[in-house]
Design a protein around this motif. Structure first.
Motif, mmCIF file in Angstrom:
data_model
loop_
_atom_site.group_PDB
_atom_site.id
_atom_site.type_symbol
_atom_site.label_atom_id
_atom_site.label_comp_id
_atom_site.label_asym_id
_atom_site.label_seq_id
_atom_site.Cartn_x
_atom_site.Cartn_y
_atom_site.Cartn_z
ATOM 1 N N THR A 139 89.298 40.340 -42.680
ATOM 2 C CA THR A 139 89.044 38.784 -42.099
ATOM 3 C C THR A 139 88.073 37.724 -42.981
ATOM 4 O O THR A 139 87.316 38.339 -43.787
ATOM 5 C CB THR A 139 88.463 38.865 -40.547
ATOM 6 O OG1 THR A 139 87.210 39.126 -40.560
ATOM 7 C CG2 THR A 139 89.505 39.914 -39.658
ATOM 8 N N GLN A 140 88.148 36.921 -42.367
ATOM 9 C CA GLN A 140 86.936 35.943 -43.243
ATOM 10 C C GLN A 140 85.692 36.235 -42.969
ATOM 11 O O GLN A 140 84.677 35.774 -43.696
ATOM 12 C CB GLN A 140 87.282 34.439 -42.482
ATOM 13 C CG GLN A 140 88.417 33.550 -43.322
ATOM 14 C CD GLN A 140 88.135 32.091 -42.782
ATOM 15 O OE1 GLN A 140 88.158 31.764 -41.849
ATOM 16 N NE2 GLN A 140 88.373 31.354 -43.845
ATOM 17 N N ALA A 223 75.590 31.506 -29.815
ATOM 18 C CA ALA A 223 76.449 32.201 -28.823
ATOM 19 C C ALA A 223 77.353 31.143 -28.341
ATOM 20 O O ALA A 223 77.130 30.147 -27.996
ATOM 21 C CB ALA A 223 75.634 32.586 -27.736
ATOM 22 N N PRO A 224 78.695 31.733 -28.521
ATOM 23 C CA PRO A 224 79.834 30.792 -28.003
ATOM 24 C C PRO A 224 79.853 30.351 -26.632
ATOM 25 O O PRO A 224 79.127 31.257 -25.670
ATOM 26 C CB PRO A 224 81.211 31.592 -28.249
ATOM 27 C CG PRO A 224 80.720 32.795 -29.319
ATOM 28 C CD PRO A 224 79.193 32.938 -29.117
ATOM 29 N N LYS A 225 80.286 29.538 -26.029
ATOM 30 C CA LYS A 225 80.268 28.749 -24.812
ATOM 31 C C LYS A 225 81.085 29.657 -23.844
ATOM 32 O O LYS A 225 80.891 29.569 -22.612
ATOM 33 C CB LYS A 225 80.363 27.384 -24.747
ATOM 34 C CG LYS A 225 79.348 26.797 -25.388
ATOM 35 C CD LYS A 225 79.423 25.097 -25.369
ATOM 36 C CE LYS A 225 78.349 24.445 -25.977
ATOM 37 N NZ LYS A 225 78.592 22.955 -25.734
ATOM 38 N N ASP A 226 82.242 30.323 -24.117
ATOM 39 C CA ASP A 226 82.919 31.117 -23.350
ATOM 40 C C ASP A 226 83.346 32.381 -24.030
ATOM 41 O O ASP A 226 83.085 32.600 -25.121
ATOM 42 C CB ASP A 226 84.160 30.276 -23.325
ATOM 43 C CG ASP A 226 84.901 30.150 -24.572
ATOM 44 O OD1 ASP A 226 85.630 30.890 -25.000
ATOM 45 O OD2 ASP A 226 84.997 29.000 -24.944
ATOM 46 N N GLU A 227 83.757 33.157 -22.880
ATOM 47 C CA GLU A 227 83.794 34.551 -23.152
ATOM 48 C C GLU A 227 85.153 34.851 -24.378
ATOM 49 O O GLU A 227 84.745 35.879 -25.166
ATOM 50 C CB GLU A 227 84.579 35.424 -22.059
ATOM 51 C CG GLU A 227 84.777 36.903 -22.346
ATOM 52 C CD GLU A 227 85.059 37.405 -20.757
ATOM 53 O OE1 GLU A 227 85.828 38.515 -20.860
ATOM 54 O OE2 GLU A 227 84.658 37.068 -19.716
ATOM 55 N N ALA A 232 86.670 36.919 -29.630
ATOM 56 C CA ALA A 232 87.420 36.601 -31.046
ATOM 57 C C ALA A 232 86.661 36.916 -32.080
ATOM 58 O O ALA A 232 86.942 37.413 -33.168
ATOM 59 C CB ALA A 232 88.002 35.387 -30.908
ATOM 60 N N ALA A 233 85.301 36.375 -32.195
ATOM 61 C CA ALA A 233 84.357 36.560 -33.125
ATOM 62 C C ALA A 233 83.980 38.059 -33.483
ATOM 63 O O ALA A 233 83.950 38.642 -34.361
ATOM 64 C CB ALA A 233 83.024 35.722 -32.930
ATOM 65 N N VAL A 234 83.841 38.715 -32.216
ATOM 66 C CA VAL A 234 83.490 40.092 -32.208
ATOM 67 C C VAL A 234 84.471 40.952 -32.810
ATOM 68 O O VAL A 234 84.273 41.968 -33.873
ATOM 69 C CB VAL A 234 83.064 40.589 -30.731
ATOM 70 C CG1 VAL A 234 82.919 42.197 -30.821
ATOM 71 C CG2 VAL A 234 81.771 39.935 -30.360
ATOM 72 N N ALA A 235 85.782 40.736 -32.479
ATOM 73 C CA ALA A 235 86.985 41.371 -32.953
ATOM 74 C C ALA A 235 87.289 41.306 -34.336
ATOM 75 O O ALA A 235 87.954 42.070 -35.326
ATOM 76 C CB ALA A 235 88.302 41.191 -32.246
ATOM 77 N N ALA A 236 86.580 40.283 -34.865
ATOM 78 C CA ALA A 236 86.975 39.718 -36.393
ATOM 79 C C ALA A 236 85.924 40.498 -37.456
ATOM 80 O O ALA A 236 86.111 39.989 -38.634
ATOM 81 C CB ALA A 236 87.029 38.161 -36.512
ATOM 82 N N ARG A 282 84.182 47.623 -29.509
ATOM 83 C CA ARG A 282 82.845 48.057 -29.443
ATOM 84 C C ARG A 282 82.153 47.506 -30.756
ATOM 85 O O ARG A 282 82.504 48.291 -31.856
ATOM 86 C CB ARG A 282 82.878 49.465 -29.110
ATOM 87 C CG ARG A 282 81.263 49.953 -29.069
ATOM 88 C CD ARG A 282 81.348 51.490 -28.961
ATOM 89 N NE ARG A 282 81.856 52.311 -30.128
ATOM 90 C CZ ARG A 282 81.333 52.226 -31.003
ATOM 91 N NH1 ARG A 282 79.895 51.715 -31.522
ATOM 92 N NH2 ARG A 282 81.661 53.030 -32.033
ATOM 93 N N ARG A 283 81.080 46.926 -30.715
ATOM 94 C CA ARG A 283 80.487 46.457 -32.176
ATOM 95 C C ARG A 283 78.999 46.492 -32.119
ATOM 96 O O ARG A 283 78.220 46.312 -30.956
ATOM 97 C CB ARG A 283 80.915 45.140 -32.533
ATOM 98 C CG ARG A 283 82.572 44.918 -32.649
ATOM 99 C CD ARG A 283 82.853 45.433 -33.981
ATOM 100 N NE ARG A 283 84.138 44.867 -34.425
ATOM 101 C CZ ARG A 283 85.233 45.639 -33.892
ATOM 102 N NH1 ARG A 283 85.183 46.912 -33.351
ATOM 103 N NH2 ARG A 283 86.354 45.154 -34.163
#
Length: 491
Positions: A139-140, A223-227, A232-236, A282-283
């Protein structure tokens, strides 16, 4: 040649694709394309900016002299390929770290040539993995790591610790244990929380730890403002690093617990009524901040506090990062050497800590190096328990009441009776107002005690729930103190 004798464009594309690419599906049904002999796989429906299979297929057809095809032909060919791939065997794709054959693990260097690191029981090698063993997803957020240096004799570890401003040797050993844990695809690791006074280099230290695993493009983020955005950031990516936290809302705290130990989200697939999309994650997680206020007990068990101190001399950003980038191959080589050594060490698994896998890794690190990382980990958890208690007036009141119990004594009451006792103890003669968030019913009190149970247990107060013929009850007990020799054996 008549039009009837011409081969349809979709057939030319499909034949070319099946000759030059391998197609397979993952457990969630996503179809991936993998160029023959190359470990990187791309979802065939991706239109991402990191490169899509549609783009590499178009480039391959053009370079090999087949010409340029319109979008309709490409779509029809990919529809056929996707349908054929859905009957193939299932194979997972991985970001940055993956399990391999015969107990080995892999580290993706993010290189265009696909070269990766295979960490096996007797050492590590730089290889291009067999696509049947490992499929990488890029990913990017997938940065490039340098080729690690050989025969470093541990020099890289000293270079890394010299660049960070860790306050103690115990903190340094915990940071090393976390980095080793990040190279394990199946080991949940607690989230380092870099703390310290202003100017201690928390953000810089966090970036360095992240870039050892993610390359020089790895960075911290707000930290993003919503879950949904955080997931999405964790999965990438592999390591998720959140910078300058000053407050942890309950929802964010719960989500961080899920990121550390693993969870799954399900949402409706776009443009469908009944289909769903599954996302498992799981990161490794890293946090920085001076103080985040009240820490919830379940998150405290998943944190790894790393305290930094202000450096005596300041350096420019350009000078610091130039030195780090030059040292990164040596740092990575030393970390891989240490990882092999630690995995080969035999140590007992501590059974009294929640993050047992990480505690076992600390024990292995101690056996391999003679350090005291497991003791440092226990001490850090003890300090976090203090933070939880200092931020929770109910916990303080329960401990105050339990202090009046004799060792080995038990006390049973209904939740409503406990609420009355603890409320009276906190307010005294009734002149002290109840704080915001104080339990208002027995049910709320029971739920709060369930969250506090591990913290109170660590302070020698056992909370349990049961039922007799009359009603349900909550039991509070102080176990008898173990004999001195038993305490020594426990550590």
């Amino acid at each position: 040649m008549s039009d009837d004798d011409k081969t349809p464009a979709r057939e030319i594309i499909a034949d070319y694709a099946r000759q030059h690419f391998r197609y397979f599906r993952t457990a969630d049904g996503t179809v991936y394309a993998q160029q023959n002999g190359h470990p990187v796989a791309r979802p065939i429906r991706s239109q991402g900016t990191s490169g899509s299979h549609r783009q590499e297929l178009m480039v391959g057809l053009f370079n090999d002299g087949h010409g340029v095809f319109n979008g309709t032909a490409l779509k029809e060919a990919l529809d056929l390929i996707e349908a054929l791939a859905l009957i193939q065997d299932v194979q997972p794709v991985h970001i940055r770290v993956a399990p391999g054959f015969d107990g080995a693990t892999w580290l993706d260097l993010g290189r265009n040539d696909g070269q990766s690191i295979r960490i096996h029981p007797t050492g590590w090698d730089t290889l291009t993995p067999n696509p049947q063993e490992v499929c990488w997803r890029r990913t990017q957020l997938t940065g490039e790591l340098p080729l690690p240096a050989r025969d470093t004799n541990g020099k890289g570890i000293d270079l890394l610790l010299g660049l960070c401003n860790f306050a103690s040797a115990e903190t340094e050993t915990l940071a090393l244990a976390w980095l080793i844990g990040c190279l394990g695809p199946s080991v949940p690791v607690p989230a380092p929380f870099l703390t310290g006074p202003q100017g201690a280099g928390k953000s810089t230290g966090g970036r360095m730890l992240v870039r050892v695993i993610e390359g020089m493009s790895g960075d911290l983020r707000r930290a993003p403002k919503d879950e949904e955005n955080l997931i999405a950031a964790v999965a990438a990516g592999w390591v998720t690093a959140l910078d300058n936290l000053s407050h942890l809302a309950p929802d964010l705290s719960d989500l961080m617990c899920c990121i550390v130990t693993g969870a799954e989200t399900i949402k409706r697939a776009l443009y469908t009524d009944g289909d769903v999309v599954r996302a498992r994650y799981r990161r490794p997680l890293l946090l920085t901040g001076i103080d985040v206020g009240v820490i919830r007990p379940d998150l405290a068990e998943r944190l790894l506090p790393l305290r930094l101190e202000r450096p005596r001399t300041r350096r420019t950003e350009a000078e610091l990062w130039t030195e780090f980038e030059e040292a990164l191959p040596v740092i990575l080589g030393s970390l891989l050497d240490l990882t092999v050594k630690v995995r080969a060490a035999e140590a007992d698994i501590p059974t009294d800590l929640r993050m047992a896998d990480f505690a076992h890794l600390c024990a292995q690190l101690d056996v391999a190096t003679g350090l005291t990382s497991l003791g440092a980990y226990r001490t850090s958890l003890d300090d976090l328990n203090d933070d939880v208690i200092e931020g929770d007036l109910l916990a303080q009141t329960v401990l105050q009441h339990a202090a009046g119990l004799d060792a080995g004594a038990e006390e049973r009451k209904t939740s409503a009776e406990w609420l009355q006792v603890l409320t009276h103890l906190y307010t005294g003669d009734g002149f002290r107002p109840l704080p915001k968030g104080w339990p208002t019913t027995g049910k709320v009190l029971s739920d709060r005690l369930k969250r506090l149970q591990p913290t109170l247990t660590a302070r020698g107060v056992l909370i349990d729930w049961g039922r007799n013929k009359a009603a349900r009850y909550i039991e509070m007990a102080r176990p008898p103190a173990p004999p001195p020799n038993a305490q020594e054996q426990a550590f």
